[in-house]
Enzyme design. Sequence first.
Site, PDB file in Angstrom:
ATOM      1  N   GLU A 114      23.241 -36.728 -29.610  1.00  0.00           N
ATOM      2  CA  GLU A 114      22.680 -35.438 -30.037  1.00  0.00           C
ATOM      3  C   GLU A 114      22.075 -35.567 -31.437  1.00  0.00           C
ATOM      4  O   GLU A 114      21.023 -35.007 -31.717  1.00  0.00           O
ATOM      5  CB  GLU A 114      23.744 -34.335 -30.034  1.00  0.00           C
ATOM      6  CG  GLU A 114      24.410 -34.076 -28.690  1.00  0.00           C
ATOM      7  CD  GLU A 114      23.424 -33.773 -27.570  1.00  0.00           C
ATOM      8  OE1 GLU A 114      22.314 -33.303 -27.847  1.00  0.00           O
ATOM      9  OE2 GLU A 114      23.773 -34.035 -26.400  1.00  0.00           O
TER      10      GLU A 114
ATOM     11  N   TRP B  29      18.833 -37.054 -30.885  1.00  0.00           N
ATOM     12  CA  TRP B  29      17.804 -36.093 -30.422  1.00  0.00           C
ATOM     13  C   TRP B  29      17.221 -35.369 -31.635  1.00  0.00           C
ATOM     14  O   TRP B  29      16.018 -35.159 -31.745  1.00  0.00           O
ATOM     15  CB  TRP B  29      18.404 -35.050 -29.466  1.00  0.00           C
ATOM     16  CG  TRP B  29      18.347 -35.465 -28.028  1.00  0.00           C
ATOM     17  CD1 TRP B  29      19.397 -35.867 -27.255  1.00  0.00           C
ATOM     18  CD2 TRP B  29      17.184 -35.498 -27.161  1.00  0.00           C
ATOM     19  NE1 TRP B  29      18.958 -36.157 -25.973  1.00  0.00           N
ATOM     20  CE2 TRP B  29      17.603 -35.934 -25.893  1.00  0.00           C
ATOM     21  CE3 TRP B  29      15.829 -35.200 -27.356  1.00  0.00           C
ATOM     22  CZ2 TRP B  29      16.728 -36.078 -24.817  1.00  0.00           C
ATOM     23  CZ3 TRP B  29      14.950 -35.347 -26.286  1.00  0.00           C
ATOM     24  CH2 TRP B  29      15.397 -35.780 -25.042  1.00  0.00           C
TER      25      TRP B  29
ATOM     26  N   TRP C 226      -0.368 -18.491 -18.880  1.00  0.00           N
ATOM     27  CA  TRP C 226       0.883 -17.773 -19.117  1.00  0.00           C
ATOM     28  C   TRP C 226       0.670 -16.298 -18.831  1.00  0.00           C
ATOM     29  O   TRP C 226      -0.428 -15.767 -19.030  1.00  0.00           O
ATOM     30  CB  TRP C 226       1.342 -17.975 -20.568  1.00  0.00           C
ATOM     31  CG  TRP C 226       1.541 -19.408 -20.939  1.00  0.00           C
ATOM     32  CD1 TRP C 226       0.723 -20.160 -21.741  1.00  0.00           C
ATOM     33  CD2 TRP C 226       2.598 -20.281 -20.537  1.00  0.00           C
ATOM     34  NE1 TRP C 226       1.212 -21.446 -21.862  1.00  0.00           N
ATOM     35  CE2 TRP C 226       2.367 -21.550 -21.133  1.00  0.00           C
ATOM     36  CE3 TRP C 226       3.728 -20.133 -19.739  1.00  0.00           C
ATOM     37  CZ2 TRP C 226       3.206 -22.650 -20.958  1.00  0.00           C
ATOM     38  CZ3 TRP C 226       4.566 -21.222 -19.559  1.00  0.00           C
ATOM     39  CH2 TRP C 226       4.307 -22.458 -20.156  1.00  0.00           C
TER      40      TRP C 226
ATOM     41  N   ASN D 212      24.032 -24.650 -26.684  1.00  0.00           N
ATOM     42  CA  ASN D 212      22.892 -25.465 -26.228  1.00  0.00           C
ATOM     43  C   ASN D 212      22.581 -25.282 -24.742  1.00  0.00           C
ATOM     44  O   ASN D 212      21.425 -25.141 -24.352  1.00  0.00           O
ATOM     45  CB  ASN D 212      23.151 -26.938 -26.528  1.00  0.00           C
ATOM     46  CG  ASN D 212      21.992 -27.806 -26.078  1.00  0.00           C
ATOM     47  OD1 ASN D 212      20.864 -27.619 -26.518  1.00  0.00           O
ATOM     48  ND2 ASN D 212      22.261 -28.734 -25.168  1.00  0.00           N
TER      49      ASN D 212
ATOM     50  N   TRP E 192       5.874 -20.330 -23.964  1.00  0.00           N
ATOM     51  CA  TRP E 192       7.042 -20.842 -24.688  1.00  0.00           C
ATOM     52  C   TRP E 192       7.000 -20.503 -26.176  1.00  0.00           C
ATOM     53  O   TRP E 192       8.038 -20.369 -26.829  1.00  0.00           O
ATOM     54  CB  TRP E 192       7.171 -22.359 -24.494  1.00  0.00           C
ATOM     55  CG  TRP E 192       5.975 -23.161 -24.925  1.00  0.00           C
ATOM     56  CD1 TRP E 192       4.866 -23.451 -24.189  1.00  0.00           C
ATOM     57  CD2 TRP E 192       5.752 -23.794 -26.201  1.00  0.00           C
ATOM     58  NE1 TRP E 192       3.976 -24.204 -24.911  1.00  0.00           N
ATOM     59  CE2 TRP E 192       4.496 -24.440 -26.149  1.00  0.00           C
ATOM     60  CE3 TRP E 192       6.494 -23.885 -27.373  1.00  0.00           C
ATOM     61  CZ2 TRP E 192       3.961 -25.159 -27.215  1.00  0.00           C
ATOM     62  CZ3 TRP E 192       5.966 -24.601 -28.449  1.00  0.00           C
ATOM     63  CH2 TRP E 192       4.723 -25.230 -28.359  1.00  0.00           C
TER      64      TRP E 192
ATOM     65  N   TRP F 101      12.080 -26.122 -27.041  1.00  0.00           N
ATOM     66  CA  TRP F 101      11.203 -25.250 -26.243  1.00  0.00           C
ATOM     67  C   TRP F 101      10.205 -26.060 -25.429  1.00  0.00           C
ATOM     68  O   TRP F 101       9.972 -25.771 -24.256  1.00  0.00           O
ATOM     69  CB  TRP F 101      10.494 -24.218 -27.142  1.00  0.00           C
ATOM     70  CG  TRP F 101      11.398 -23.038 -27.339  1.00  0.00           C
ATOM     71  CD1 TRP F 101      12.242 -22.825 -28.382  1.00  0.00           C
ATOM     72  CD2 TRP F 101      11.614 -21.958 -26.418  1.00  0.00           C
ATOM     73  NE1 TRP F 101      12.975 -21.675 -28.174  1.00  0.00           N
ATOM     74  CE2 TRP F 101      12.601 -21.113 -26.982  1.00  0.00           C
ATOM     75  CE3 TRP F 101      11.078 -21.611 -25.181  1.00  0.00           C
ATOM     76  CZ2 TRP F 101      13.063 -19.960 -26.347  1.00  0.00           C
ATOM     77  CZ3 TRP F 101      11.530 -20.452 -24.545  1.00  0.00           C
ATOM     78  CH2 TRP F 101      12.502 -19.645 -25.129  1.00  0.00           C
TER      79      TRP F 101
END
Length: 470
Positions: free
Chosen positions: A281, A284, A313, A348, A366, A389
């Site tokens: 993590e 990331w 969208w 998360n 998004w 996102w």
Amino acid sequence: MSAQHELVWFRNDLRTIDNPALYHACQSTQPVIAIYIATPQQWHQHDDAAVKLDFWHRNLVQLEKELAELNIELHFFQHDNYQQIPDLIATICQQWAVNQVHVNAELAVNESQRDANVIERCQDIGVAYQEHHDQLLLPPASIRTKTGTPYKVFTAFSTQARQRLATPPSLYPVPNPCKKISDNATKRLSGQCQFADIHWPTVSKKIQTFWPAGQQEALTRLTEFCQQPIQHYKTDRDTPSLAGTSRLSPYLASGILSAAQCWHATLHCEMSDGVHIWQNELLWREFYKHTLIDFPQVSKHKPLKLQTEQIEWRHDEEQLVAWQDGKTGIPIVDAAMRQLLTRGWMHNRLRMIVAMFLTKHLLIDWRLGERWFMQHLIDGDLSANNGGWQWCASTGSDSVPYFRIFNPVTQSQRFDPKGIFIRHYLPELAHLSDKDIHLPSAKNRPENYPSPIVDLKRGRLRALSAFKGV
Ligand code: FAD
């Protein structure tokens, strides 16, 4: 006036431990001055959440005390124009006889540009400028493919990062107290203000209690997490009703704690799957920070997969507001959104569920979700938020494939099987059975809870067709 002070400009690094800018400034034999420049207009433009600003406020109070113990005064300025910051720094240097400015680098495009202008201005007046890196485990541009390009895929990035981290980053201790500054050395300047003059937003005491300020609090959390919960991280991290994750993100996002401190803490743990996954993590986080530096479109909120710019969208204000308010009629989504509104934080697993629901089932851009998160998260962080996102919206370089759409009800049954989390945030559904709570039928849905705003099957098919089209 002869040069005689070192200046530390605090930004996103509100700590004295493992702070390279502070540490290096204090290596000098000269007294050290510290500044913080509040930029309320920028905060507004960046959508910084009230909970996050309040958290900075409370952490600055702690920092001021900790710096005083090192004989360093923290001075506050308020400025609303980024363009004028280079001149402000130049004035401070000239009026307070500074010969060297120390900062920890900020990585987004606007901040890097601001700093480039400051460097130029410092050069003009003969003041040295030292930039350090405190947000990263590994220096910018140090993780590269064989052809020298940045990685777009996390796994390959993390493999190389782990190899490099066989030699962990250095940790900087709290410096020794500096030489005291002489009286009148820092005469009052234009733009300077009292800490109390800055208009910090106020938030509830309850939220403040969830997120106590200060690096000692952060270190206590880190130590406690590494003593036990980290060993169960593999199994507990996906259950939102458990405190199975570290909840260190606000401290990391505002630099109350460094990633290097976290990495070092893991090296003292007994190695296990839990420790390995938690390190992942942190990687990331690292990956997204390097992506922010290497792909400037992130700072401009552009998709990394350019072809996804063509997705049509939907513009549905009513559904967007229902999502924001936690009134979509899908309990796990609503409970998650209410966690965000009441705690300034979201688990998360839930971030993934609500982001996918917005971008796939509702087919809403998004960027609207990204913005809402920034406006409400205490840990709002451009790189992690944008990365998260874009991952969920399948617009990023290493995202979930567009056809792998999480069904929020299945996710709810899997990760909150007894509805413990849902019951906590949606008391209106607390009486429902473990089976019904994930998607109440028209028959057992209470009057004060909405029916689903979208048919999940139809929403899924609509998203598949929109994505297939590009
Ligand atoms: P832990 O599980 O204990 O992880 C430790 C640390 O690793 C975190 O504190 C965080 O700094 C980092 N981390 C963990 N997961 C990720 C991840 N997927 N991406 C990047 N870093 C990670 N994180 C933020 O810090 N700020 C954000 O604005 C943010 N927005 C997100 C938006 C979406 C849509 C998604 C899916 C994820 C987002 N994340 C964000 C990542 C992640 O959800 C949070 O970091 C995590 O929930 C924080 O809880 P924790 O500290 O208990 O994490």
